[in-house]
Write an enzyme that holds these catalytic residues in place. Structure first.
Site, PDB file in Angstrom:
ATOM      1  CG  HIS A 157      -6.943   6.905  -1.238  1.00 41.96           C
ATOM      2  ND1 HIS A 157      -7.939   6.154  -1.121  1.00 41.96           N
ATOM      3  CD2 HIS A 157      -5.942   7.008  -0.288  1.00 41.96           C
ATOM      4  CE1 HIS A 157      -7.722   5.550   0.318  1.00 41.96           C
ATOM      5  NE2 HIS A 157      -6.724   6.166   0.941  1.00 41.96           N
ATOM      6  CG  HIS A 186      -3.482   8.821   4.397  1.00 41.50           C
ATOM      7  ND1 HIS A 186      -2.991   8.721   3.164  1.00 41.50           N
ATOM      8  CD2 HIS A 186      -4.598   7.974   4.276  1.00 41.50           C
ATOM      9  CE1 HIS A 186      -3.650   7.959   2.304  1.00 41.50           C
ATOM     10  NE2 HIS A 186      -4.732   7.551   3.086  1.00 41.50           N
ATOM     11  CD  GLU A 187      -6.823   7.064   7.630  1.00 46.85           C
ATOM     12  OE1 GLU A 187      -7.987   7.643   7.218  1.00 46.85           O
ATOM     13  OE2 GLU A 187      -6.070   6.448   7.039  1.00 46.85           O
ATOM     14  CG  HIS A 201      -9.058   9.949   3.720  1.00 46.32           C
ATOM     15  ND1 HIS A 201      -9.306   9.767   2.416  1.00 46.32           N
ATOM     16  CD2 HIS A 201      -8.345   8.953   3.866  1.00 46.32           C
ATOM     17  CE1 HIS A 201      -8.544   9.000   1.880  1.00 46.32           C
ATOM     18  NE2 HIS A 201      -8.090   8.219   2.809  1.00 46.32           N
TER      19      HIS A 201
END
Length: 747
Positions: free
Chosen positions: A164, A154-155, A158
């Protein structure tokens, strides 16, 4: 040989077992195993750390956006540093996440070697990242509780340029935001942004995205959601983080304008008539047939017979003909980049117990031809006619084919044959242990909280005996509707020469999503790393990972000693298990690994002095007016905010300029593959030959490429001669026609 209609394949496993179910019931006062708790939400971790970041986990630059600004997209592969302040488990989880990117996307990573743009992973406060390439060194924080594979993915997404999912301009068509339930001053995390700020890359809204908020993100009341879905069935799906969704991967490849993966060599589910380029043997006795699921007794594994007109497999009939007749099925020629591959496939044998199913490889003979055969593994028929998963380890460094060979053992006593489906060949290690649990629906229904199933003993590459314990309805948690999973050691044949207590080993447990295409699997992976600090009062304060015969209990099922368990009493929800393909064929499959991470204790390398953290970071929902209508007061930070630094104020805060030396930088050899990235032009294939990149150039019927990097296009000599002949003939014909015409005019 000619194609008829097919079904085929077979496999080898380091250690595999199909469970004969023996359910153990929890007695009062008898449970001394350690539950590490449930995986916490990223935003819950950051709130507890006192962080109020943009969208909960983003340090946002004021001026750029990677979804819209091409200059903020990374040049691949992305350089990285693993800081020494990271937990050892986090380092292993980060490397595991890298392998998922390599397997499922075109994105790759490489150890830092002085580049101006790079990522440094550090244990700072909370879980957070920045958006896109900032053209300088930048942090990803993997703080306490963030060392889960999906959290790290997830990070990293980014950092690759993704916001998101619920920030999309069209999100109100798909979810409801309950503004009165959001913590005061955190409402900004639910803002949407128009197409001038972020783009959905022409993909639909994705409830399963790894980038979607969970239903209880930033909520005032722990039992009341802040976000619900317009389609109620997805309320229990959003925010669950097993792995990338299929749409996540589509967006990732579109953003970076590439599609090829790095470690997936081959995949076939036999749904297409060309059977993925596989070929029949020409010197055997029979053929594999391309079968379908039209008959009740012939159901494929891909779709388990649920789709009319679909669901194909390969099949070798062993009930006809003579004993010893054989049929070969060969893959296309494959060009490996690494030195180890894992061949995974599903198979079943419904004929005679004397039938044999073998995996071979056909290798390069050093003269350019793929012809030398070597047997790798043999499978024998048995009474279990269910689909089984198999893993075969290959160690091919040159071009090769994998080969399936079926042999009739006793046609007179056979009423079926050998089935093969869902082949995957990756350049990754096979799992150390594979546990298949049959009739899982009945087990889920007939067990209660605390009931457990214990796996058989598997051995890792070092010789440690390992196993897992499954809690079908959870262990001791208050929430119902969850499955629990824990890890333990077994005593084994090698204990006298092994290290005890065993530390710095990462236990990796994977509940397999049995989707046919490994790129679209959303398997759940849980991992922790053993330490001498992991002790238990139940064994008088001894280390849990000491020799099992010393600190464990006797288990009559294996006639061995078993340690206490360590893991998660609430690992995955029943809803998610049933929604995806975790329970395909009413079977649950669990992988287990136990890997030595000692070489990762010292990984940090000094960064270039010119690389600094970017200036101009926005926090606390303080995005500029260009980012949203309901924006709040902006704050411009000139350096990394102190609230994001180390939890211990007495320790010097690390930055990318203060990284220190690295000792014993023992990276796996494949991180330095000369073929990553591919240096070959014009779709040439790169092959690692003794550490040097060697290009295999594309050749067509008319043209071929040559040169060290396949940079030069040439015309085949035969075609060139034909063209010259045609041109000469055309000139001659023109001359004759002209002469004849002139002669007639003179007459």
């Amino acid at each position: 040989m000619l194609w008829i209609q097919p079904a085929c394949l077979l496999s080898l496993i380091f250690s595999a077992h199909i469970a004969a179910v023996s359910i153990k019931h929890l007695l009062n006062g008898s449970d001394h195993d350690t539950d590490v708790g449930e995986q916490k939400d990223i935003f819950e971790i950051n709130l507890a750390a006192g962080l109020n970041l943009f969208q909960g986990d983003i340090l946002l630059p004021r001026t750029r956006n990677a979804m819209r600004d091409p200059s903020s997209r990374w040049k691949l592969p992305i350089p990285y540093i693993l800081a020494d302040n990271l937990e050892l488990n986090a380092k292993g989880a980060i490397l595991h996440a890298f392998e998922m990117f390599r397997l499922k996307s075109c994105v790759d990573f490489k150890p830092y070697e002085g580049e101006s743009s790079y990522i440094i992973f550090q244990k700072l406060s909370g879980c957070w990242s920045m958006i896109g390439d900032q053209q300088v060194g930048q942090n990803i924080s993997i703080g306490e509780g963030c060392d889960f594979k999906a959290t790290i993915e997830h990070e990293i997404l980014h950092a690759l340029g993704f916001f998101h999912e619920q920030s999309r301009t069209d999100r109100d068509d798909y979810v409801n935001i309950w503004w009165d339930q959001i913590i005061t001053d955190y409402e900004h995390n639910f803002n949407t942004y128009d197409d001038n700020t972020i783009t959905d890359l022409n993909t639909p809204y994705d409830y399963e995205s790894l980038m979607h908020y969970g239903p209880f993100s930033f909520n005032k009341n722990e039992s009341i959601p802040t976000i619900t879905t317009k389609i109620p069935e997805f309320n229990t799906i959003i925010g669950q983080l097993p792995d990338f969704s299929a749409i996540d991967l589509i967006r990732l490849n579109r953003m970076y304008n590439c599609t090829a993966t790095h470690t997936l060599l081959d995949h076939c589910d036999f749904e297409k008539t060309n059977v993925c380029g596989m070929i029949q043997g020409t010197r055997d006795d029979a053929d594999w047939a391309h079968g379908d699921s039209s008959q009740p007794e012939q159901v494929d594994h891909t779709l388990v017979g649920q789709c009319k007109g679909a669901g194909y497999f390969m099949f070798f009939n062993t009930s006809l003909g003579a004993r010893g007749e054989a049929a070969l099925l060969e893959s296309r020629i494959l060009y490996p980049k690494r030195k180890q591959q894992c061949l995974q496939f599903f198979y079943k044998m419904t004929g005679s117990p004397a039938d044999r199913f073998e995996v071979w490889v056909r290798r390069d003979d050093n003269a350019g031809k793929v012809r030398q055969l070597a047997k790798i593994q043999t499978f024998q028929g048995d009474s279990d006619h269910n689909w089984k998963i198999a893993h075969v380890t290959l160690n091919e460094e040159k071009k090769f084919r994998y080969v399936f060979l079926g042999t009739k053992g006793d046609p007179g006593n056979s009423s079926g044959g050998i089935y093969l489906d869902d082949i995957t060949l990756t350049e990754t290690p096979c799992p150390a242990g594979v546990w298949t649990i049959r009739n899982i629906s009945q087990i889920l229904e007939n067990t209660v909280k605390g009931d457990k199933l214990v796996s058989p003993r598997f051995y890792n590459s070092e010789g440690y005996g390992v196993g897992v314990t499954l809690y079908p309805n959870g262990r001791i948690t208050s929430n119902s509707g969850f499955l629990g999973l824990t890890f333990h050691l077994y005593s084994g044949d090698n204990d006298a020469i092994l290290e005890w207590p065993v530390e710095n080993r990462q236990a990796i447990m994977t509940i397999l999503d049995q989707e046919a295409d490994t790129r679209n699997r959303m398997s759940l992976t849980l991992m922790f790393t053993t330490s001498k600090n992991q002790t238990s009062s139940a064994i008088n304060g001894s280390v849990i990972w000491d020799r099992p015969s010393k600190v464990g209990v006797y288990d009559k099922d294996c006639d061995c000693f078993r340690s206490l368990d360590w893991g998660w009493g609430q690992a995955i929800s029943h809803q998610l298990l049933k929604r995806r393909n975790f329970l395909k064929g009413d079977s649950l499959i669990i992988f287990v690994d136990f890997k030595d991470l000692t070489h990762l204790n010292r990984t940090e390398v000094p960064a270039s002095a010119r690389s600094t953290m970017p200036r101009g970071l926005l926090l606390q929902g303080q995005e500029s007016p260009a980012l949203g209508e309901s924006s709040r007061k902006a704050m411009l930070e000139e350096s990394l905010p102190s609230s994001l630094g180390q939890r211990h104020p007495s320790r010097q805060k690390r930055s990318v300029e203060n990284t220190g030396p690295m000792e014993d930088h023992n990276w796996p050899q494949y991180f330095r593959d000369p073929c990553d990235p591919n240096p070959c032009q014009n779709e040439g294939t790169c092959v690692n030959v003794k550490g040097m990149a060697s290009c295999r150039c594309v050749s067509g019927h008319a043209f071929f490429y040559a040169g060290e990097r396949c940079q030069a296009m040439h015309v085949h000599g035969s075609l060139l001669g034909l063209l010259i002949g045609c041109i000469a003939g055309l000139i001659f014909l023109t001359f004759v026609t002209f002469s004849t015409t002139n002669g007639k005019l003179r007459q």
